[in-house]
Design a protein around this motif. Sequence first.
Motif, PDB file in Angstrom:
ATOM      1  N   LYS A 105       0.854  -1.194   0.000  1.00 38.04           N
ATOM      2  CA  LYS A 105       0.000   0.000   0.000  1.00 38.04           C
ATOM      3  C   LYS A 105       0.887   1.240   0.000  1.00 38.04           C
ATOM      4  CE  LYS A 105      -3.587  -2.142   2.900  1.00 38.04           C
ATOM      5  NZ  LYS A 105      -4.308  -2.036   4.200  1.00 38.04           N
ATOM      6  N   TYR A 106       0.400   2.272  -0.685  1.00 39.02           N
ATOM      7  CA  TYR A 106       1.057   3.576  -0.645  1.00 39.02           C
ATOM      8  C   TYR A 106       0.041   4.632  -0.174  1.00 39.02           C
ATOM      9  CZ  TYR A 106       5.047   1.699  -3.174  1.00 39.02           C
ATOM     10  OH  TYR A 106       6.150   0.966  -3.537  1.00 39.02           O
ATOM     11  N   VAL A 107       0.573   5.633   0.486  1.00 40.23           N
ATOM     12  CA  VAL A 107      -0.265   6.765   0.924  1.00 40.23           C
ATOM     13  C   VAL A 107       0.138   7.985   0.102  1.00 40.23           C
ATOM     14  CG1 VAL A 107      -0.898   8.296   2.823  1.00 40.23           C
ATOM     15  CG2 VAL A 107      -0.520   5.854   3.248  1.00 40.23           C
ATOM     16  N   MET A 108      -0.852   8.589  -0.550  1.00 36.45           N
ATOM     17  CA  MET A 108      -0.587   9.753  -1.411  1.00 36.45           C
ATOM     18  C   MET A 108      -1.358  10.967  -0.871  1.00 36.45           C
ATOM     19  SD  MET A 108      -1.228  10.234  -5.527  1.00 36.45           S
ATOM     20  CE  MET A 108       0.179   9.237  -5.995  1.00 36.45           C
ATOM     21  N   LYS A 109      -0.702  12.115  -0.924  1.00 36.15           N
ATOM     22  CA  LYS A 109      -1.327  13.365  -0.458  1.00 36.15           C
ATOM     23  C   LYS A 109      -1.002  14.497  -1.428  1.00 36.15           C
ATOM     24  CE  LYS A 109      -1.159  16.645   3.426  1.00 36.15           C
ATOM     25  NZ  LYS A 109      -0.539  16.908   4.754  1.00 36.15           N
ATOM     26  N   ILE A 110      -2.059  15.257  -1.798  1.00 31.43           N
ATOM     27  CA  ILE A 110      -1.857  16.474  -2.597  1.00 31.43           C
ATOM     28  C   ILE A 110      -1.923  17.661  -1.638  1.00 31.43           C
ATOM     29  CG2 ILE A 110      -2.718  17.933  -4.459  1.00 31.43           C
ATOM     30  CD1 ILE A 110      -3.984  15.498  -5.722  1.00 31.43           C
TER      31      ILE A 110
ATOM     32  N   TYR B   8      -4.529  19.107 -11.551  1.00 29.80           N
ATOM     33  CA  TYR B   8      -4.074  18.053 -10.649  1.00 29.80           C
ATOM     34  C   TYR B   8      -5.219  17.171 -10.151  1.00 29.80           C
ATOM     35  CZ  TYR B   8      -0.116  21.308 -10.345  1.00 29.80           C
ATOM     36  OH  TYR B   8       0.924  22.148 -10.636  1.00 29.80           O
ATOM     37  N   LYS B   9      -6.418  17.417 -10.626  1.00 27.23           N
ATOM     38  CA  LYS B   9      -7.580  16.769 -10.024  1.00 27.23           C
ATOM     39  C   LYS B   9      -7.628  15.256 -10.245  1.00 27.23           C
ATOM     40  CE  LYS B   9     -10.728  17.495 -13.936  1.00 27.23           C
ATOM     41  NZ  LYS B   9     -12.027  18.056 -14.364  1.00 27.23           N
ATOM     42  N   ASN B  10      -6.964  14.744 -11.310  1.00 27.24           N
ATOM     43  CA  ASN B  10      -7.093  13.311 -11.642  1.00 27.24           C
ATOM     44  C   ASN B  10      -5.916  12.465 -11.185  1.00 27.24           C
ATOM     45  OD1 ASN B  10      -9.583  13.693 -12.968  1.00 27.24           O
ATOM     46  ND2 ASN B  10      -8.520  14.363 -14.829  1.00 27.24           N
ATOM     47  N   ILE B  11      -4.938  13.081 -10.495  1.00 27.73           N
ATOM     48  CA  ILE B  11      -3.721  12.336 -10.152  1.00 27.73           C
ATOM     49  C   ILE B  11      -4.027  11.150  -9.240  1.00 27.73           C
ATOM     50  CG2 ILE B  11      -1.555  12.469  -8.869  1.00 27.73           C
ATOM     51  CD1 ILE B  11      -1.127  15.232  -9.998  1.00 27.73           C
ATOM     52  N   ILE B  12      -4.756  11.370  -8.174  1.00 25.51           N
ATOM     53  CA  ILE B  12      -5.033  10.286  -7.225  1.00 25.51           C
ATOM     54  C   ILE B  12      -5.916   9.222  -7.871  1.00 25.51           C
ATOM     55  CG2 ILE B  12      -6.224   9.728  -5.069  1.00 25.51           C
ATOM     56  CD1 ILE B  12      -5.182  12.318  -3.909  1.00 25.51           C
ATOM     57  N   GLU B  13      -6.936   9.664  -8.611  1.00 29.36           N
ATOM     58  CA  GLU B  13      -7.807   8.688  -9.277  1.00 29.36           C
ATOM     59  C   GLU B  13      -7.013   7.838 -10.272  1.00 29.36           C
ATOM     60  OE1 GLU B  13     -11.034  10.748 -11.046  1.00 29.36           O
ATOM     61  OE2 GLU B  13     -11.923  11.384  -9.131  1.00 29.36           O
ATOM     62  N   GLU B  14      -6.090   8.489 -10.977  1.00 24.66           N
ATOM     63  CA  GLU B  14      -5.281   7.739 -11.946  1.00 24.66           C
ATOM     64  C   GLU B  14      -4.408   6.708 -11.233  1.00 24.66           C
ATOM     65  OE1 GLU B  14      -1.992   8.486 -15.516  1.00 24.66           O
ATOM     66  OE2 GLU B  14      -2.806  10.189 -14.372  1.00 24.66           O
ATOM     67  N   ALA B  15      -3.811   7.118 -10.103  1.00 26.32           N
ATOM     68  CA  ALA B  15      -2.964   6.182  -9.352  1.00 26.32           C
ATOM     69  C   ALA B  15      -3.790   5.010  -8.835  1.00 26.32           C
ATOM     70  CB  ALA B  15      -2.284   6.915  -8.205  1.00 26.32           C
ATOM     71  N   GLN B  16      -4.997   5.298  -8.348  1.00 26.84           N
ATOM     72  CA  GLN B  16      -5.839   4.220  -7.826  1.00 26.84           C
ATOM     73  C   GLN B  16      -6.264   3.264  -8.928  1.00 26.84           C
ATOM     74  OE1 GLN B  16      -8.856   6.674  -5.978  1.00 26.84           O
ATOM     75  NE2 GLN B  16      -8.104   6.221  -3.907  1.00 26.84           N
ATOM     76  N   SER B  17      -6.538   3.798 -10.102  1.00 24.27           N
ATOM     77  CA  SER B  17      -7.019   2.937 -11.191  1.00 24.27           C
ATOM     78  C   SER B  17      -5.888   2.142 -11.847  1.00 24.27           C
ATOM     79  CB  SER B  17      -7.748   3.775 -12.240  1.00 24.27           C
ATOM     80  OG  SER B  17      -6.850   4.709 -12.838  1.00 24.27           O
TER      81      SER B  17
END
Length: 434
Positions: A391-396, A423-432
Motif C-alpha cells: 500500500k502507498y499513501v498519497m497526499k496532494i 491536478y484533479k485526476n492524479i489520485i484517481e489515476e494512481a488508484q485505477s
Amino acid sequence: MLKNYIFSILFLTFSLSYSQSKITITANYTDATFYKVVGNDIIKPALGVGSIVLKLEKNELNKIIVVKEGFQSVIQEFPRTRKWPKNVQVNLENRLIELNVEPYDAGIYVDGHFVGNKKYNLVVKKDFNATVEIKKKGYKPIIKTYYNTNNKEVPPFNANLSLADRMVQVKVSPADSEIFVNQNSQGIGYSEVIIPKGECVVVQVKKDGFVSEEKVFCNKENDTEPPVNYQFNLIDRLVKLEVTPNDSEIFVDGKVVGVGVYDLKVPENTCVEVIVSKESFLSIKKNYCNSNDYQAPPFRDHLELVEDEAYKQSIATDLANVNFTIVVNPDVSEDDAWKLLSSIVTTEFDVLEVIDKETGYMRTAWQVEGFSGSTIRTRIIVKLGDSNPLKYVMKISSERADGAVSVKDDQKFDEWGRILKKYKNIIEEAQSRL
C-alpha cells in the motif's frame, strides 16, 4: 368806593370757600381704605373706605395714605396753610405685584436690571408694562411681562415664581457637532438643555465620522443634580463600511463583526485592521488610524472585492491536504508499482525534491501558479503505507497566499480546500492504474 366794596366782598367769599376746616376726599375705588399717617407710622383704625371727610388740623401736615390690594398706595398731605377745594379726588393708578421667588438666592431682574432676591414689590405704572426675569445658574429662567393697560389682562396682587426646571449648558467639540435631546435636534455646537421637574432627558452629540456620545440628565428628588455646564468631546472616529458583494464577511481582530455593512469604531490614538473576505474573491486588508500621525479615516468607505482568478482554475474537493491510501494490485510488483507512481507524479511535477525507493518515500518540489491577487503552491507526497499487502499513501498539498509571494514564504501560505484543475485526476489515476 363802590368798586372797593365789591372787591372786598368777592375776596371774602373766595377766602371762605378755601379756608374750610374739613374737606371730602374720594378714591377712584369704593373699597380703597384711608389711614392717617403721623411721621412714618400708619395710624389705625382706618379713617374710612371709599370716601372720607378729613378735618384739617392747624399746624399739622394732615397726611393720609390710601390703600388697596394690588395697587401702589398713594400718600398725600393736606396742610391747612394751603387752600383746598371742598372735594378732592385721589386716584390709585399704579399696579403693585408682590413677587415671591424660589430658590431664595435666585436673582430678580426688572426690564434687564437686577433688583434683588427672594421678594420684591413690583410697581407697574399706568399705561406701561414691566418684564420680570428670575434667573439662577443651572435653572431654566422664568420670564413674565405684566401690563397696566386697559386692553391687557389685569396683573395679580402677588405672584409666586419658583424655578423648577433645570438647565444644563452643553458645549461640544468639534464645534460643528449636532446636539439632540430626546432625539430632537437642539442646535450645533452649543445648547441650553432644559430638564423638566420630575423628568429625565437623553442628550446625544453626533457628527459624521465620529462615534456619538450620549448622557442622561435627571431632575428628580433624591437623584444626582444635573451639572450647570457639560462638555462633550467626540474623539473616537467612526467609519461606515459597505462591502461588495454584500454577503462578504468583515473581520476585526480575527472575529466576524458584520456581513456587507459595519460601523467601524477607531479609538483615539489607535489603528484598527479590517479584513473583508468571501469565498472565490480576493480578500481586502485595510488599516484605519485615528492619530495625528496619520490621515484621518473617511466617514464612509466602500470596499469592492475582486473575483479570485485562482477559483476559476480550481475545484473544491475533499482530496486536498488529505492522505489517501492506494492498495496495489497483487499482480503488480513493488518495482513496477514504484515506477508507475513515479511516472504519474512526474507527468505534472517536473522536480522531485526527495525520492527514496528503499523507504518508499517521494516528495515533489512546490509547483507555483501565480494569479492576479493570489499565489497557489501544490506538491505531491508519496510514502509507503504497508508492504504486505503493498500500500502507498498519497497526499496532494494545496496552499494559497494573498498577493504575489515567494514560494519560500511558508508563513504566508494557508491550506486551501481546493486544487488546481490540472491536478484533479492524479489520485484517481494512481488508484485505477495500480
